[in-house]
Design a protein around this motif. Structure first.
Motif, PDB file in Angstrom:
ATOM      1  N   ARG A  57      37.891 -46.689   9.130  1.00 40.50           N
ATOM      2  CA  ARG A  57      36.848 -45.905   8.462  1.00 40.50           C
ATOM      3  C   ARG A  57      36.661 -44.567   9.168  1.00 40.50           C
ATOM      4  N   THR A  58      36.084 -43.650   8.443  1.00 36.36           N
ATOM      5  CA  THR A  58      35.779 -42.341   9.027  1.00 36.36           C
ATOM      6  C   THR A  58      34.524 -42.459   9.882  1.00 36.36           C
ATOM      7  N   ARG A  59      34.123 -41.316  10.499  1.00 30.38           N
ATOM      8  CA  ARG A  59      32.931 -41.316  11.335  1.00 30.38           C
ATOM      9  C   ARG A  59      31.684 -41.653  10.529  1.00 30.38           C
ATOM     10  N   SER A  60      31.689 -41.237   9.299  1.00 31.49           N
ATOM     11  CA  SER A  60      30.503 -41.481   8.470  1.00 31.49           C
ATOM     12  C   SER A  60      30.508 -42.877   7.833  1.00 31.49           C
ATOM     13  N   GLY A  61      31.578 -43.654   8.069  1.00 28.92           N
ATOM     14  CA  GLY A  61      31.620 -45.021   7.569  1.00 28.92           C
ATOM     15  C   GLY A  61      32.369 -45.192   6.266  1.00 28.92           C
ATOM     16  N   GLN A  62      32.960 -44.125   5.743  1.00 36.69           N
ATOM     17  CA  GLN A  62      33.733 -44.221   4.512  1.00 36.69           C
ATOM     18  C   GLN A  62      35.135 -44.765   4.818  1.00 36.69           C
TER      19      GLN A  62
END
Length: 190
Positions: A166-171
């Motif tokens: 996942r990305t830093r933002s949780g996506q």
């Protein structure tokens, strides 16, 4: 004498008026004796026998019996094959024995015992060698299977990690998911 339109000698026929017929004491006693209430009740054994309805149909028992007979059949076949192998070995040993005996008469009886022991030792070593060879083959197959299993588990673990990134933002990172979809589509076409 009449009582509400009933005669005393009509034999207990009270159905005209909707009343209950009188209970015959003799029938009641027979019924009680049949049920076992006279004389202190049923014994435990009689109760168990009365409770158990043995109509001969028990699927679990039938399955168990079928399996038992199937196993017995296999055991009998195995025993027959063992007997046949023993007969073949005995016949081959008996021919060796006869050949060895004729040679021993010429050379002496002490030499025969050594030849027989030597041939048995030879048979034993040959059989042992075959068993050892089979064991080594099984071990090699087991080792290759284990290696293949470890490789496939490592690939699955790697793929799983990529799918859950996942990305830093949780996506979720779609790059790996799209690659997986593309591979499955190409794999189905091939």
């Amino acid at each position: 004498m009449k009582n509400n339109g009933r005669t005393s000698n009509d034999g207990g026929n009270y159905q005209k008026f909707g009343a209950l017929a009188p209970v015959n004491n003799n029938k009641m006693m027979k019924n009680k004796m049949r049920m076992g209430s006279v004389g202190g009740g049923l014994s435990l054994q009689a109760f168990a026998n009365a409770k158990a309805k043995n109509d001969g149909y028990n699927p679990a028992l039938i399955k168990k019996q079928r399996e038992f007979y199937k196993n017995a059949k296999c055991v009998n076949k195995y025993k027959k094959s063992q007997k046949q192998q023993n007969k073949e070995q005995d016949s081959s040993q008996s021919t060796r024995f006869v050949e060895g005996r004729s040679e021993n008469r010429e050379q002496g009886k002490k030499n025969y015992g050594n030849k027989m022991a030597y041939s048995l030792k030879e048979i034993y070593n040959k059989k042992r060698g075959e068993e050892e060879k089979e064991r080594m083959e099984k071990e090699a197959m087991f080792k290759t299977r284990k290696e293949e299993k470890e490789k496939s588990e490592a690939r699955r673990k790697d793929k799983r990690e990529k799918m859950f990134k996942r990305t830093r933002s949780g996506q979720p990172i779609m790059k790996y998911r799209i690659e997986h979809l593309l591979q499955t589509i190409q794999g189905r076409k091939d």
